[in-house]
Design an enzyme around this catalytic site. Structure first.
Site, PDB file in Angstrom:
ATOM      1  N   THR A   1      40.848 -14.225  36.324  1.00 64.15           N
ATOM      2  CA  THR A   1      42.251 -14.078  35.943  1.00 64.15           C
ATOM      3  C   THR A   1      42.855 -15.474  35.891  1.00 64.15           C
ATOM      4  OG1 THR A   1      42.292 -11.904  36.966  1.00 64.15           O
ATOM      5  CG2 THR A   1      44.426 -12.947  36.516  1.00 64.15           C
TER       6      THR A   1
ATOM      7  N   ARG B   1      34.753 -14.893  41.953  1.00 67.73           N
ATOM      8  CA  ARG B   1      35.287 -15.365  40.673  1.00 67.73           C
ATOM      9  C   ARG B   1      36.543 -14.655  40.180  1.00 67.73           C
ATOM     10  NH1 ARG B   1      30.762 -16.465  36.230  1.00 67.73           N
ATOM     11  NH2 ARG B   1      30.746 -14.211  36.155  1.00 67.73           N
ATOM     12  N   ASP B   2      37.105 -13.728  40.954  1.00 69.08           N
ATOM     13  CA  ASP B   2      38.344 -13.080  40.519  1.00 69.08           C
ATOM     14  C   ASP B   2      39.219 -12.735  41.723  1.00 69.08           C
ATOM     15  OD1 ASP B   2      40.135 -12.238  38.594  1.00 69.08           O
ATOM     16  OD2 ASP B   2      39.236 -10.251  38.373  1.00 69.08           O
ATOM     17  N   VAL B   3      39.383 -13.711  42.613  1.00 72.61           N
ATOM     18  CA  VAL B   3      40.222 -13.522  43.796  1.00 72.61           C
ATOM     19  C   VAL B   3      41.676 -13.571  43.345  1.00 72.61           C
ATOM     20  CG1 VAL B   3      40.865 -14.454  46.052  1.00 72.61           C
ATOM     21  CG2 VAL B   3      38.484 -14.602  45.279  1.00 72.61           C
TER      22      VAL B   3
END
Length: 181
Positions: A108, A65-67
């Protein structure tokens, strides 16, 4: 492989994680200090996708969920390591087991998939794949992807973006094709 190893996690008033030390730099630092070739950017993102696939094949599947470039370390001997699973969640399995799921919007924004931006609780591995594609764009351009939703708040995001063809044609700088007149 391509995922940082975690040895211990503590949450007894002071939270901390004990994990591998990776000597190197983030993909973000590399993309902002040197122009990446398409081959290098593709190699990095392929390694990220391989690491994400391992998490997605876990039971229950782990969705990062935050690559983003800041969460990818480029280590020695061309190693690529995904870090920061702090907002990851475990996707519910067919038998109903799951460790954590939330509909909070986490991640992000420029790298988030549309469903993730909406807080969808059923976001699955495809949200990480979307983010990896956005990361590829960033590695090639040297900056985060433009987020259309924010253009009305920050017109500077359009700097360097070519004008729509209709606007250019209206100036007379580009002829209008006969069949469109």
């Amino acid at each position: 492989r391509n995922i940082v190893r975690v040895f211990d996690v503590h949450d007894n008033g002071m939270c901390y994680i004990v994990m591998d030390f990776v000597r190197g730099e983030t993909a973000h630092k590399r993309m902002t200090t040197t122009r990446m070739t398409p081959r290098e950017a593709a190699r990095i993102v392929m390694a990220v996708l391989e690491g994400l696939h391992e998490g997605h094949m876990h039971r229950p599947p782990i969705i990062h969920r935050d690559v983003k470039p800041e969460n990818v370390l480029l280590g020695e001997k061309d190693s690529v390591v995904i870090i920061d699973y702090g907002v990851a969640h475990f996707r519910e399995t067919d038998d109903g087991t799951a460790a954590e799921m939330t509909n909070a919007v986490m991640g992000t924004y420029p790298y988030m998939s549309p469903e993730q931006k909406l807080g969808a609780v059923d976001a699955d591995h495809r949200t990480d794949v979307f983010s990896a594609a956005a990361m590829l764009w960033a590695l090639l351009k040297g900056r985060a992807p433009i987020d259309i939703a924010y253009i009305d708040r920050d017109a500077s995001m359009l700097e360097g973006v070519p004008a729509p063809i209709a606007e250019v044609q209206a100036t007379g700088a580009l002829p209008v094709p006969m069949h469109l007149r």
